[in-house]
Design a protein around this motif. Sequence first.
Motif, PDB file in Angstrom:
ATOM      1  N   THR A 179       9.440   1.459   2.113  1.00  6.55           N
ATOM      2  CA  THR A 179       9.721   0.025   1.963  1.00  6.55           C
ATOM      3  C   THR A 179      10.342  -0.225   0.596  1.00  6.55           C
ATOM      4  O   THR A 179      10.047   0.478  -0.367  1.00  6.55           O
ATOM      5  CB  THR A 179       8.452  -0.819   2.140  1.00  6.55           C
ATOM      6  N   VAL A 230       8.664  -7.379   4.287  1.00  4.40           N
ATOM      7  CA  VAL A 230       7.283  -6.904   4.254  1.00  4.40           C
ATOM      8  C   VAL A 230       6.272  -8.036   4.295  1.00  4.40           C
ATOM      9  O   VAL A 230       5.087  -7.808   4.562  1.00  4.40           O
ATOM     10  CB  VAL A 230       7.009  -6.013   3.022  1.00  4.40           C
ATOM     11  N   ALA A 285       7.252  -6.224  10.384  1.00  4.87           N
ATOM     12  CA  ALA A 285       6.647  -4.893  10.287  1.00  4.87           C
ATOM     13  C   ALA A 285       6.546  -4.244  11.664  1.00  4.87           C
ATOM     14  O   ALA A 285       6.884  -3.064  11.848  1.00  4.87           O
ATOM     15  CB  ALA A 285       5.271  -4.987   9.638  1.00  4.87           C
ATOM     16  N   LEU A 301       4.295   6.830   5.379  1.00  8.28           N
ATOM     17  CA  LEU A 301       4.647   5.466   4.974  1.00  8.28           C
ATOM     18  C   LEU A 301       4.501   5.369   3.468  1.00  8.28           C
ATOM     19  O   LEU A 301       3.424   5.648   2.925  1.00  8.28           O
ATOM     20  CB  LEU A 301       3.724   4.444   5.642  1.00  8.28           C
ATOM     21  N   ASN A 319       4.550   2.617   0.782  1.00 14.27           N
ATOM     22  CA  ASN A 319       4.558   1.182   0.489  1.00 14.27           C
ATOM     23  C   ASN A 319       5.011   0.984  -0.952  1.00 14.27           C
ATOM     24  O   ASN A 319       4.218   0.968  -1.891  1.00 14.27           O
ATOM     25  CB  ASN A 319       3.162   0.596   0.711  1.00 14.27           C
ATOM     26  N   ASN A 320       6.316   0.829  -1.109  1.00 12.39           N
ATOM     27  CA  ASN A 320       6.926   0.769  -2.434  1.00 12.39           C
ATOM     28  C   ASN A 320       7.424  -0.620  -2.810  1.00 12.39           C
ATOM     29  O   ASN A 320       7.492  -0.944  -4.000  1.00 12.39           O
ATOM     30  CB  ASN A 320       8.098   1.766  -2.479  1.00 12.39           C
ATOM     31  N   PRO A 356       1.854  -4.231   2.031  1.00 10.41           N
ATOM     32  CA  PRO A 356       1.221  -2.940   2.360  1.00 10.41           C
ATOM     33  C   PRO A 356       0.170  -3.051   3.454  1.00 10.41           C
ATOM     34  O   PRO A 356       0.016  -2.123   4.259  1.00 10.41           O
ATOM     35  CB  PRO A 356       0.602  -2.518   1.023  1.00 10.41           C
ATOM     36  N   MET A 393       2.120  -3.352   6.824  1.00  7.71           N
ATOM     37  CA  MET A 393       2.755  -2.092   7.176  1.00  7.71           C
ATOM     38  C   MET A 393       1.719  -1.038   7.564  1.00  7.71           C
ATOM     39  O   MET A 393       1.898  -0.300   8.542  1.00  7.71           O
ATOM     40  CB  MET A 393       3.611  -1.597   6.014  1.00  7.71           C
ATOM     41  N   SER A 394       0.641  -0.955   6.799  1.00  8.24           N
ATOM     42  CA  SER A 394      -0.402   0.032   7.095  1.00  8.24           C
ATOM     43  C   SER A 394      -1.065  -0.281   8.432  1.00  8.24           C
ATOM     44  O   SER A 394      -1.352   0.627   9.220  1.00  8.24           O
ATOM     45  CB  SER A 394      -1.444   0.048   5.973  1.00  8.24           C
ATOM     46  N   ILE A 406      -0.164   7.797   4.051  1.00  7.51           N
ATOM     47  CA  ILE A 406       0.251   6.512   3.492  1.00  7.51           C
ATOM     48  C   ILE A 406       0.122   6.597   1.979  1.00  7.51           C
ATOM     49  O   ILE A 406      -0.951   6.919   1.459  1.00  7.51           O
ATOM     50  CB  ILE A 406      -0.610   5.356   4.029  1.00  7.51           C
ATOM     51  N   ASN A 453       0.593   4.296  -1.371  1.00  7.31           N
ATOM     52  CA  ASN A 453       0.792   2.958  -1.921  1.00  7.31           C
ATOM     53  C   ASN A 453       1.182   3.065  -3.390  1.00  7.31           C
ATOM     54  O   ASN A 453       0.453   3.666  -4.184  1.00  7.31           O
ATOM     55  CB  ASN A 453      -0.491   2.135  -1.767  1.00  7.31           C
ATOM     56  N   SER A 509      -6.159   0.373  -1.061  1.00 10.63           N
ATOM     57  CA  SER A 509      -5.846   1.788  -0.856  1.00 10.63           C
ATOM     58  C   SER A 509      -7.105   2.627  -0.765  1.00 10.63           C
ATOM     59  O   SER A 509      -7.214   3.529   0.084  1.00 10.63           O
ATOM     60  CB  SER A 509      -4.963   2.308  -1.998  1.00 10.63           C
TER      61      SER A 509
END
Length: 253
Positions: free
Chosen positions: A22, A76, A82, A99, A101-102, A130, A133-134, A149, A151, A178
């Motif tokens: 992302t 996002v 998503a 994944l 998550n940026n 995040p 998306m997660s 994943i 993060n 996370s």
Amino acid sequence: MQTLSKPSTQFPTLANKVAIVTGGARGLGAATCRCLAESGLKVVVADLRHELASELAQEIESSTGQGQAIALDLDVTSPASAMALLDRVRDRYGRIDVLINNAGIDITESIEDLTTDQWQQVIGVNLSGPFYMSKAVFPEMRQNGGGHIINIVSTAAKRAWANASAYHASKWGLLGFSQALHVEGRPHNIKVTSLIAGGMRTPFLLDRFPDIDQTTLQDPANVAETIRYLLMQPKDTVISEMMVLPMKETSWP
């Protein structure tokens, strides 16, 4: 004399795995897409900036020789966006393995000047994003027998400075999210890593602070290499939290 046998360690291959990044069109996201594509991953450059994402995907396709990349639109802050992205990736590749998550933003304002809309915007991108998306990929990874994943957190989850209350709240929250997701993922072979990154020479800082001393910042390609390192751990090992800093980091001792 007895010879000690070496332990049997199985390191994963990254070739042909599918990774969503992302905020992948520029900065750390772009560096990560390039790095992972060079390792043979099929990379999804997920970003609102469609033109930049498409240019990067075309660059990767023409230069790496082994990696593949596609550009897909993603907001996002939208659960529907998503899920739509997930459907397109599933249709294209049949699975999702990684994944990143940026995607992240910051608005530099004091608590008195920060508007409620700005607060919601930062929290929406940095923390809700995040989560959305997660939540979207978790069932897919569970059904596939695992996944990873990562993060992208920040030293802002460990220290605080003025005029960044929303950013700090989002990154402290992301670190907690996370860690909780790490606990939920382990029974399903889903690895979750909090990567706490120090300052980087990316538009995230340079656009807002053009006079910043760039010698105190790290190349985003270095952080991208750290992401690849995290993905290369043996299948029965997860690095749940890691910090990667420039040698002259100013927000961390």
